[in-house]
Design an enzyme around this catalytic site. Structure first.
Site, mmCIF file in Angstrom:
data_model
loop_
_atom_site.group_PDB
_atom_site.id
_atom_site.type_symbol
_atom_site.label_atom_id
_atom_site.label_comp_id
_atom_site.label_asym_id
_atom_site.label_seq_id
_atom_site.Cartn_x
_atom_site.Cartn_y
_atom_site.Cartn_z
ATOM 1 N N ASP A 10 0.884 -1.159 0.000
ATOM 2 C CA ASP A 10 0.000 0.000 0.000
ATOM 3 C C ASP A 10 0.935 1.226 0.000
ATOM 4 O O ASP A 10 2.116 1.103 0.346
ATOM 5 C CB ASP A 10 -0.876 -0.036 1.260
ATOM 6 C CG ASP A 10 -1.688 1.223 1.436
ATOM 7 O OD1 ASP A 10 -2.352 1.638 0.467
ATOM 8 O OD2 ASP A 10 -1.673 1.809 2.529
ATOM 9 N N LEU A 11 0.445 2.378 -0.392
ATOM 10 C CA LEU A 11 1.317 3.560 -0.473
ATOM 11 C C LEU A 11 1.195 4.457 0.769
ATOM 12 O O LEU A 11 2.131 4.586 1.560
ATOM 13 C CB LEU A 11 0.979 4.356 -1.740
ATOM 14 C CG LEU A 11 1.780 5.631 -1.977
ATOM 15 C CD1 LEU A 11 3.265 5.330 -2.176
ATOM 16 C CD2 LEU A 11 1.244 6.385 -3.202
ATOM 17 N N ASP A 12 -0.005 5.053 0.931
ATOM 18 C CA ASP A 12 -0.213 6.009 2.024
ATOM 19 C C ASP A 12 -0.150 5.296 3.374
ATOM 20 O O ASP A 12 -0.931 4.398 3.635
ATOM 21 C CB ASP A 12 -1.596 6.675 1.868
ATOM 22 C CG ASP A 12 -1.691 7.501 0.597
ATOM 23 O OD1 ASP A 12 -0.752 8.246 0.313
ATOM 24 O OD2 ASP A 12 -2.705 7.406 -0.118
ATOM 25 N N THR A 18 1.273 10.437 3.557
ATOM 26 C CA THR A 18 0.536 11.505 2.882
ATOM 27 C C THR A 18 -0.758 11.862 3.622
ATOM 28 O O THR A 18 -1.446 12.796 3.219
ATOM 29 C CB THR A 18 0.174 11.076 1.444
ATOM 30 O OG1 THR A 18 -0.262 9.732 1.499
ATOM 31 C CG2 THR A 18 1.354 11.202 0.511
ATOM 32 N N LYS A 46 -8.430 6.937 6.336
ATOM 33 C CA LYS A 46 -7.266 6.201 5.839
ATOM 34 C C LYS A 46 -7.693 4.989 5.012
ATOM 35 O O LYS A 46 -8.491 4.177 5.474
ATOM 36 C CB LYS A 46 -6.376 5.756 7.003
ATOM 37 C CG LYS A 46 -5.555 6.894 7.553
ATOM 38 C CD LYS A 46 -4.524 6.421 8.550
ATOM 39 C CE LYS A 46 -3.706 7.611 9.044
ATOM 40 N NZ LYS A 46 -2.854 7.245 10.170
ATOM 41 N N SER A 115 -2.515 0.597 -4.394
ATOM 42 C CA SER A 115 -3.077 1.726 -3.641
ATOM 43 C C SER A 115 -4.362 2.235 -4.270
ATOM 44 O O SER A 115 -4.523 2.198 -5.488
ATOM 45 C CB SER A 115 -2.047 2.867 -3.630
ATOM 46 O OG SER A 115 -2.647 4.067 -3.189
ATOM 47 N N ALA A 116 -5.241 2.746 -3.414
ATOM 48 C CA ALA A 116 -6.495 3.337 -3.905
ATOM 49 C C ALA A 116 -6.254 4.715 -4.520
ATOM 50 O O ALA A 116 -7.115 5.251 -5.216
ATOM 51 C CB ALA A 116 -7.478 3.473 -2.748
ATOM 52 N N LYS A 146 -11.030 -1.279 -1.456
ATOM 53 C CA LYS A 146 -10.723 -2.194 -0.360
ATOM 54 C C LYS A 146 -11.875 -2.077 0.646
ATOM 55 O O LYS A 146 -12.391 -0.980 0.811
ATOM 56 C CB LYS A 146 -9.404 -1.781 0.319
ATOM 57 C CG LYS A 146 -8.194 -1.762 -0.627
ATOM 58 C CD LYS A 146 -6.998 -1.095 0.058
ATOM 59 C CE LYS A 146 -5.835 -0.927 -0.916
ATOM 60 N NZ LYS A 146 -4.678 -0.218 -0.354
ATOM 61 N N GLU A 170 0.107 -3.286 4.673
ATOM 62 C CA GLU A 170 -1.051 -2.383 4.780
ATOM 63 C C GLU A 170 -1.147 -1.695 6.139
ATOM 64 O O GLU A 170 -0.883 -2.315 7.160
ATOM 65 C CB GLU A 170 -2.325 -3.206 4.614
ATOM 66 C CG GLU A 170 -3.037 -3.026 3.301
ATOM 67 C CD GLU A 170 -3.600 -1.644 3.039
ATOM 68 O OE1 GLU A 170 -3.724 -0.824 3.969
ATOM 69 O OE2 GLU A 170 -3.927 -1.366 1.872
HETATM 70 C C1 G6P Z 1 -5.452 6.182 -0.055
HETATM 71 C C2 G6P Z 1 -5.529 7.082 1.173
HETATM 72 C C3 G6P Z 1 -6.877 7.726 1.284
HETATM 73 C C4 G6P Z 1 -7.249 8.426 -0.032
HETATM 74 C C5 G6P Z 1 -7.218 7.429 -1.174
HETATM 75 C C6 G6P Z 1 -7.533 8.070 -2.525
HETATM 76 O O1 G6P Z 1 -6.185 5.034 0.179
HETATM 77 O O2 G6P Z 1 -5.244 6.336 2.352
HETATM 78 O O3 G6P Z 1 -6.864 8.656 2.343
HETATM 79 O O4 G6P Z 1 -8.517 9.027 0.053
HETATM 80 O O5 G6P Z 1 -5.928 6.839 -1.236
HETATM 81 O O6 G6P Z 1 -6.507 8.972 -2.847
HETATM 82 P P1 G6P Z 1 -6.554 10.000 -4.055
HETATM 83 O O7 G6P Z 1 -5.130 10.506 -4.140
HETATM 84 O O8 G6P Z 1 -6.939 9.234 -5.279
HETATM 85 O O9 G6P Z 1 -7.532 11.042 -3.721
HETATM 86 MG MG MG Z 2 -2.730 3.187 3.565
#
Ligand code: G6P
Ligand code: MG
Length: 216
Positions: A10-12, A18, A46, A115-116, A146, A170
């Site tokens: 996962d990224l964030d 972020t 999150k 990542s989302a 997810k 994650e």
């Molecule tokens: C991740 C973060 C979320 C964020 C989502 C979409 O899952 O944890 O906080 O809303 O990404 O990010 P975006 O950059 O596409 O708005």
């Molecule tokens: Mg995350």
């Protein structure tokens, strides 16, 4: 020994933090709409997609908006967010993250991002680690959020590795559930109280090693 063949990150909250930028941008939007929300509320965002986050925030503010209005609000928030992430630098990679992904590559383990966030590509470029991922699956490539396993299953498929041979990293409960739903191993990044369903919970990738993959 499970002979893990791929690690999906996962990224964030796992590779970079972020959440603080998401918080600033959502807060600015809420303030413009005449209300506020706390950093504690922000925890609930999150791992939650952009649209779902906006819906929650509007609910906290007791506001109802049309789909067209929501689209404009989400775009406004994203423009502020993009302004901030465009200023990110390599020193914002979380401790041990770059080193662990590099050690995967040295060990012949494939790597993917799952990542989302639709901004994943920009963030990876800005912090200088885009080259470390064999495959990037982001919010532009998936339609089911997810805990649906779509994002991780697509990663495994593009890497050509069976889900059972993948480990997901994650920080969000929905992400841990997504990995489990995809029949993958999962390492939670955060606290055991929140991420207890994971096979292993650590405070950050600085606590991870290739050897630990064998014990999952
Ligand atoms: C991740 C973060 C979320 C964020 C989502 C979409 O899952 O944890 O906080 O809303 O990404 O990010 P975006 O950059 O596409 O708005
Ligand atoms: Mg995350």
């Amino acid at each position: 020994m499970n002979k893990i063949k791929a690690c999906i990150f996962d990224l964030d909250g796992v590779i970079v933090d972020t959440a603080v930028y998401h918080y600033k941008a959502w807060k600015r939007l809420a303030n413009e709409l005449g209300f506020d929300f706390t950093e504690e509320d922000n925890e609930k965002l999150k791992g939650v997609s952009r649209v779902a986050s906006l819906n929650l925030i509007l609910q906290w503010g007791g506001l109802t908006k049309t789909d067209a209005e929501k689209e404009e609000l989400a775009t406004r928030k994203n423009n502020w967010y993009v302004e901030m992430i465009n200023k990110m630098t390599p020193d914002e990679v979380l401790p041990g993250a770059k080193e662990f992904v590099e050690s995967c590559k040295r060990a012949g383990i494939k790597t993917a991002l799952g990542s989302a966030s639709k901004n994943s590509g920009t963030i990876l470029e800005k912090v200088g680690i885009a080259h470390l991922f064999d495959v990037v699956i982001d919010g532009n490539k998936v339609s089911k959020p997810k805990p649906d396993p779509e994002v991780f299953l697509k990663g495994a498929e593009e890497l050509g590795v069976a889900p059972e041979k993948c480990v997901v990293f994650e920080d969000a409960i929905a992400g841990v559930e997504a990995a489990i739903n995809g029949r993958m191993k999962v390492v939670g990044i955060g606290s055991r109280e929140v991420l207890g369903k994971a096979n292993l919970v650590i405070s950050g990738l600085d606590k991870m090693s290739i050897e630990k993959l064998d014990d999952l």
